[in-house]
Design a protein around this motif. Structure first.
Motif, PDB file in Angstrom:
ATOM      1  N   LYS A 131      52.363  23.195  26.097  1.00  0.00           N
ATOM      2  CA  LYS A 131      52.067  22.298  27.117  1.00  0.00           C
ATOM      3  C   LYS A 131      51.262  20.743  26.838  1.00  0.00           C
ATOM      4  N   ARG A 132      50.787  20.940  25.804  1.00  0.00           N
ATOM      5  CA  ARG A 132      49.796  19.997  25.321  1.00  0.00           C
ATOM      6  C   ARG A 132      49.921  19.498  23.942  1.00  0.00           C
ATOM      7  N   SER A 133      49.511  18.340  23.685  1.00  0.00           N
ATOM      8  CA  SER A 133      49.399  18.257  21.983  1.00  0.00           C
ATOM      9  C   SER A 133      48.067  18.389  21.657  1.00  0.00           C
ATOM     10  N   GLN A 134      47.706  18.376  20.359  1.00  0.00           N
ATOM     11  CA  GLN A 134      46.459  18.500  19.866  1.00  0.00           C
ATOM     12  C   GLN A 134      45.466  17.684  20.446  1.00  0.00           C
ATOM     13  N   ASP A 135      45.762  16.481  20.783  1.00  0.00           N
ATOM     14  CA  ASP A 135      44.607  15.653  21.668  1.00  0.00           C
ATOM     15  C   ASP A 135      44.553  15.970  23.211  1.00  0.00           C
ATOM     16  N   GLY A 136      45.401  17.010  23.424  1.00  0.00           N
ATOM     17  CA  GLY A 136      45.094  17.153  25.005  1.00  0.00           C
ATOM     18  C   GLY A 136      46.001  16.473  25.827  1.00  0.00           C
ATOM     19  N   LYS A 137      46.914  15.681  25.376  1.00  0.00           N
ATOM     20  CA  LYS A 137      47.847  14.979  26.272  1.00  0.00           C
ATOM     21  C   LYS A 137      49.164  15.844  26.436  1.00  0.00           C
ATOM     22  N   ARG A 138      49.666  15.677  27.815  1.00  0.00           N
ATOM     23  CA  ARG A 138      50.786  16.638  28.079  1.00  0.00           C
ATOM     24  C   ARG A 138      52.039  16.256  27.299  1.00  0.00           C
ATOM     25  N   VAL A 139      52.691  17.099  26.815  1.00  0.00           N
ATOM     26  CA  VAL A 139      53.799  16.838  26.007  1.00  0.00           C
ATOM     27  C   VAL A 139      55.236  16.896  26.779  1.00  0.00           C
ATOM     28  N   LYS A 140      55.961  15.805  26.866  1.00  0.00           N
ATOM     29  CA  LYS A 140      57.233  15.774  28.103  1.00  0.00           C
ATOM     30  C   LYS A 140      58.473  15.809  27.477  1.00  0.00           C
ATOM     31  N   ASP A 141      58.633  15.991  26.228  1.00  0.00           N
ATOM     32  CA  ASP A 141      59.981  16.200  25.641  1.00  0.00           C
ATOM     33  C   ASP A 141      59.927  17.131  24.512  1.00  0.00           C
ATOM     34  N   LEU A 142      60.959  17.360  23.960  1.00  0.00           N
ATOM     35  CA  LEU A 142      61.012  18.436  22.820  1.00  0.00           C
ATOM     36  C   LEU A 142      60.529  17.963  21.638  1.00  0.00           C
ATOM     37  N   ALA A 143      60.579  16.602  21.385  1.00  0.00           N
ATOM     38  CA  ALA A 143      59.777  16.201  20.063  1.00  0.00           C
ATOM     39  C   ALA A 143      58.436  16.273  20.066  1.00  0.00           C
ATOM     40  N   GLY A 144      57.764  16.158  21.243  1.00  0.00           N
ATOM     41  CA  GLY A 144      56.433  16.397  21.138  1.00  0.00           C
ATOM     42  C   GLY A 144      55.948  17.624  21.207  1.00  0.00           C
ATOM     43  N   TYR A 146      57.444  20.001  19.718  1.00  0.00           N
ATOM     44  CA  TYR A 146      57.758  20.652  18.352  1.00  0.00           C
ATOM     45  C   TYR A 146      56.802  20.139  17.315  1.00  0.00           C
ATOM     46  N   GLU A 147      56.328  18.897  17.437  1.00  0.00           N
ATOM     47  CA  GLU A 147      54.998  18.269  16.665  1.00  0.00           C
ATOM     48  C   GLU A 147      53.961  18.937  16.918  1.00  0.00           C
ATOM     49  N   ALA A 148      53.519  19.283  18.371  1.00  0.00           N
ATOM     50  CA  ALA A 148      52.495  20.347  18.529  1.00  0.00           C
ATOM     51  C   ALA A 148      52.660  21.688  17.801  1.00  0.00           C
ATOM     52  N   LEU A 149      53.815  22.057  17.845  1.00  0.00           N
ATOM     53  CA  LEU A 149      54.109  23.413  17.237  1.00  0.00           C
ATOM     54  C   LEU A 149      53.736  23.291  15.745  1.00  0.00           C
ATOM     55  N   LYS A 150      54.239  22.363  15.170  1.00  0.00           N
ATOM     56  CA  LYS A 150      54.225  22.196  13.664  1.00  0.00           C
ATOM     57  C   LYS A 150      52.790  22.230  12.960  1.00  0.00           C
ATOM     58  N   ARG A 151      51.817  21.260  14.060  1.00  0.00           N
ATOM     59  CA  ARG A 151      50.607  21.209  13.551  1.00  0.00           C
ATOM     60  C   ARG A 151      49.757  22.433  14.021  1.00  0.00           C
ATOM     61  N   ASN A 152      50.261  23.441  14.488  1.00  0.00           N
ATOM     62  CA  ASN A 152      49.540  24.648  14.871  1.00  0.00           C
ATOM     63  C   ASN A 152      50.242  25.880  14.458  1.00  0.00           C
ATOM     64  N   ARG A 153      50.757  25.988  13.311  1.00  0.00           N
ATOM     65  CA  ARG A 153      51.639  26.967  12.910  1.00  0.00           C
ATOM     66  C   ARG A 153      50.874  28.398  12.738  1.00  0.00           C
ATOM     67  N   ASP A 154      49.630  28.015  12.623  1.00  0.00           N
ATOM     68  CA  ASP A 154      48.707  29.339  12.281  1.00  0.00           C
ATOM     69  C   ASP A 154      48.523  30.169  13.491  1.00  0.00           C
ATOM     70  N   THR A 155      48.443  29.624  14.669  1.00  0.00           N
ATOM     71  CA  THR A 155      48.356  30.162  15.895  1.00  0.00           C
ATOM     72  C   THR A 155      49.689  30.405  16.758  1.00  0.00           C
ATOM     73  N   MET A 156      50.413  29.234  16.460  1.00  0.00           N
ATOM     74  CA  MET A 156      51.879  29.335  17.243  1.00  0.00           C
ATOM     75  C   MET A 156      53.057  29.911  16.479  1.00  0.00           C
ATOM     76  N   ARG A 157      53.196  31.099  16.519  1.00  0.00           N
ATOM     77  CA  ARG A 157      53.945  31.947  15.545  1.00  0.00           C
ATOM     78  C   ARG A 157      55.307  32.135  16.289  1.00  0.00           C
ATOM     79  N   GLU A 158      56.271  32.943  15.395  1.00  0.00           N
ATOM     80  CA  GLU A 158      57.476  33.262  15.726  1.00  0.00           C
ATOM     81  C   GLU A 158      57.232  35.007  16.164  1.00  0.00           C
ATOM     82  N   PRO A 159      58.001  35.046  17.210  1.00  0.00           N
ATOM     83  CA  PRO A 159      59.250  34.557  17.791  1.00  0.00           C
ATOM     84  C   PRO A 159      59.117  33.371  18.750  1.00  0.00           C
ATOM     85  N   LEU A 160      59.585  32.400  18.531  1.00  0.00           N
ATOM     86  CA  LEU A 160      59.716  31.313  19.307  1.00  0.00           C
ATOM     87  C   LEU A 160      61.117  30.964  20.106  1.00  0.00           C
TER      88      LEU A 160
END
Length: 238
Positions: A131-144, A146-160
């Motif tokens: 729901k939110r990026s690293q800085d706490g802002k709400r992400v409103k599209d798939l680009a945001g 996915y970027e949050a996901l890539k920055r947190n791959r240690d905790t945000m794991r498959e299956p996606l």
């Protein structure tokens, strides 16, 4: 009447319901014997309809309480295979994870800021929603997301899993409807003017997931029927 009737019930063989869980994936799905017996009960089997006209009749006037109707090879029979944009169909081919699908979409020219979905990930214990990026802002599209996901791959794991994949802005469709759906045409359009018998006929969205991902069994917020379509076995070219 002019509409053919559906055939009698046919029983689908129950598939195996277990698979090995890799590191960082969810638990291996298992079925309680009682539940397995319930799913294998012929009385719970779907109605298999082979004819396009009979299927459309079932959608329009059939009784859908505790009933499931299946039209094998339905996308081809209904002429809806290419109603899903080619970039989305082609992007799932050869992929074994959701990240590969998203990368392929971008490579094929789809701007991920123009699409959105509910993105779910596994943290090793339970499912979460991005729901939110690293800085706490709400992400409103798939680009945001996915970027949050890539920055947190240690905790945000498959299956996606992506639920309700759609455009961020409504578009005008050939019949005058305005919708965020990815599809250019749907079963609603094949029904013709008779669809106006319904008080509401919404245009649905798409769902994309990797191995062992998916939406759990649930009740929607209202009592309605759904027409699901599966592109998993379809080629990207008609």
């Amino acid at each position: 009447g002019p509409w053919p009737s559906p055939c009698r019930r046919s029983v689908f063989p129950l598939p195996a319901m277990s698979a090995p869980a890799g590191e960082g994936q969810g638990p291996t799905p298992t079925l309680d014997p009682l539940i397995r017996d319930l799913l294998a009960d012929p009385a719970k089997a779907p109605t298999v309809i082979e004819d396009k006209a009979a299927f459309l009749r079932e959608v329009l006037v059939g009784k859908h309480i505790d009933e499931v109707a299946v039209l094998p090879r339905g996308l081809d029979k209904l002429g809806l295979t290419t109603s899903m944009p080619e970039a989305f169909r082609a992007s799932v081919e050869g992929q074994d994870c959701l990240c590969g699908f998203l990368d392929s979409l971008a490579e094929k020219g789809v701007n991920l800021r123009d699409v959105d979905a509910s993105m779910y990930y596994w943290d090793g214990k339970k499912e979460h929603r991005v729901k939110r990026s690293q800085d706490g802002k709400r992400v409103k599209d798939l680009a945001g997301k996915y970027e949050a996901l890539k920055r947190n791959r240690d905790t945000m794991r498959e299956p996606l899993y992506l639920g309700e994949l759609r455009y961020t802005q409504k578009r005008k469709l050939p019949d005058g409807d305005h919708s965020r759906t990815l599809l250019t045409e749907d079963v609603k359009d094949l029904i013709g003017d008779s669809r106006h018998w319904m008080p509401m006929w919404d245009r649905g969205h798409a769902f994309v997931g990797g191995e062992l991902s998916g939406s759990s069994l649930h009740c929607d917020q209202t009592l309605w029927s759904n027409v699901g379509k599966n592109w998993a076995a379809c080629s990207s070219t008609p």
